[in-house]
Design a protein around this motif. Sequence first.
Motif, PDB file in Angstrom:
ATOM      1  N   GLU A 153       0.834  -1.213   0.000  1.00  0.00           N
ATOM      2  CA  GLU A 153       0.000   0.000   0.000  1.00  0.00           C
ATOM      3  C   GLU A 153       0.869   1.264   0.000  1.00  0.00           C
ATOM      4  O   GLU A 153       0.570   2.258   0.661  1.00  0.00           O
ATOM      5  N   THR A 213       2.496   4.551  -1.688  1.00  0.00           N
ATOM      6  CA  THR A 213       2.093   5.568  -2.665  1.00  0.00           C
ATOM      7  C   THR A 213       3.281   6.463  -3.011  1.00  0.00           C
ATOM      8  O   THR A 213       4.313   6.455  -2.325  1.00  0.00           O
ATOM      9  N   SER A 214       3.112   7.241  -4.060  1.00  0.00           N
ATOM     10  CA  SER A 214       4.232   7.986  -4.625  1.00  0.00           C
ATOM     11  C   SER A 214       4.676   9.185  -3.796  1.00  0.00           C
ATOM     12  O   SER A 214       5.662   9.849  -4.145  1.00  0.00           O
ATOM     13  N   ASP A 215       3.975   9.481  -2.704  1.00  0.00           N
ATOM     14  CA  ASP A 215       4.384  10.593  -1.846  1.00  0.00           C
ATOM     15  C   ASP A 215       5.163  10.122  -0.621  1.00  0.00           C
ATOM     16  O   ASP A 215       5.506  10.924   0.241  1.00  0.00           O
ATOM     17  N   ILE A 227       4.183  -1.365  -5.070  1.00  0.00           N
ATOM     18  CA  ILE A 227       3.174  -0.427  -5.545  1.00  0.00           C
ATOM     19  C   ILE A 227       2.326  -1.125  -6.605  1.00  0.00           C
ATOM     20  O   ILE A 227       2.867  -1.765  -7.513  1.00  0.00           O
ATOM     21  N   LEU A 232       4.735   5.262 -13.372  1.00  0.00           N
ATOM     22  CA  LEU A 232       5.199   5.243 -11.987  1.00  0.00           C
ATOM     23  C   LEU A 232       6.717   5.084 -11.915  1.00  0.00           C
ATOM     24  O   LEU A 232       7.400   5.743 -11.119  1.00  0.00           O
TER      25      LEU A 232
END
Length: 454
Positions: A347, A349-351, A367, A378
């Motif tokens: 889980e 995420t890109s941040d 991811i 991504l």
Amino acid sequence: MKNTITTINPYNGAELNKFQRFSVDKIDSILNNAQSTYNEWKTTTIKSRTKLLVKLGDVLNNNLEEYSRLMTEEMGKPIKESRAEIEKCILLCDFYSKNSESFLADEIIETEAQESFISYDPLGVILGVMPWNYPFWQVFRFAVPTLTAGNTALLKHASNVTGCALAIQNCFEQAGYPIGCFQTLLTDHDNIEELIKNKIIKAVSVTGSEKAGISISTTASKVLKKSVLELGGNNACIILDDADLEKHMDTIVKARFQNSGQSCIAAKRFIVTKGIYNEFIKQFKEKVEALNYTDPIKEDAEISVLAREDLAKDLQEQVDASVKKGAKVLLGNKRDNAYFSPTILIEVTSDMKVFTEETFGPVAPIIKADSMDHAIELASNSRFGLGTMLFTKNTEAAKLKIGEIADGAFFINDMVKSDPRLPFGGTKASGYGRELSQEGIHEFVNKKTVYINK
């Protein structure tokens, strides 16, 4: 600045050795030796230099166990991986011994002149600033082509592998290289700026962090000296729905956990399309759980400690910050001094830090992607540009995506790795310039235009 360097075994905390840092006078003497040796070395034939490469490979082979054990004791690499590192250095020597004459031969160019060609002349004394994670390989892939091109080399190695640094100098000298051809500098990082400014140093090669690369290249540019930078990476490992997990899973696991995850080209972000996501996690977790942690000097060690405790603390901070943002720990996330357990995060995420930053240790963020195009998007979402790996049965479709990956390498159905026959380097925050292959031996030469008419 301390006057001594103490090396520590990261597995058990035992003190290995103490080394005296060099005085200013000694460093000046080393610089002058490098210059005077260069004045003679540059006149030797390429054939005579390649003969020394054969002897250098023999020295490595004859001392393989000693050098391997030294690496393992100083930075914690599993002993089998240390041996493999020395063996790779031997292959490097063999490659350049067979190919350097053709790489450095005058390149004839047809023009209106009676004769015109490119001459590949050495630059002079080259400084190498090298890291601890591959203590021999990183140095050899810098030094072997640099010396063979006719330059002399100075090494500023990471202090925690000082024993390796001195062993490498001895290795070159045992092989018959002139004294002063390759020398190790036992000095502090704070002195690198002054070294680069010294008129004797003509260029610098750096393998290390983004921060170190920016600092050193900035200094070099101010005095108009060339630099080659091989910096950090945040490599994506893309797993598409049709990937053959049974065939490639061992490679995928090795891509993250080799050298206990301490590799710039390791797989650091696993981007998995949704159709294979659950099966990938199942098989990946089983393999990672089975990795054997023990004293790295033991033959059955597959993963061990990080090279220093502060590195494990930094990794913990990155994981903790990502968990606070919503990442879930599927496996691991335990630290004990310099040991960080193999860890899988889902889980992601890109941040999150484990997505945006380089994680230098055994942490695998996973991811989920909707499609191949989404996975490529991504993967490309990174400041770094060292390499990308993609696993699929449809290699023709994968080849169409080569131009969409801006990295220095794109590997299909294999892990990103360095090979003496192929150029190695990155883009963006991963640096510039190339090591290895013909491109590597041409980095520290003057590509001189020669134009002759009667």
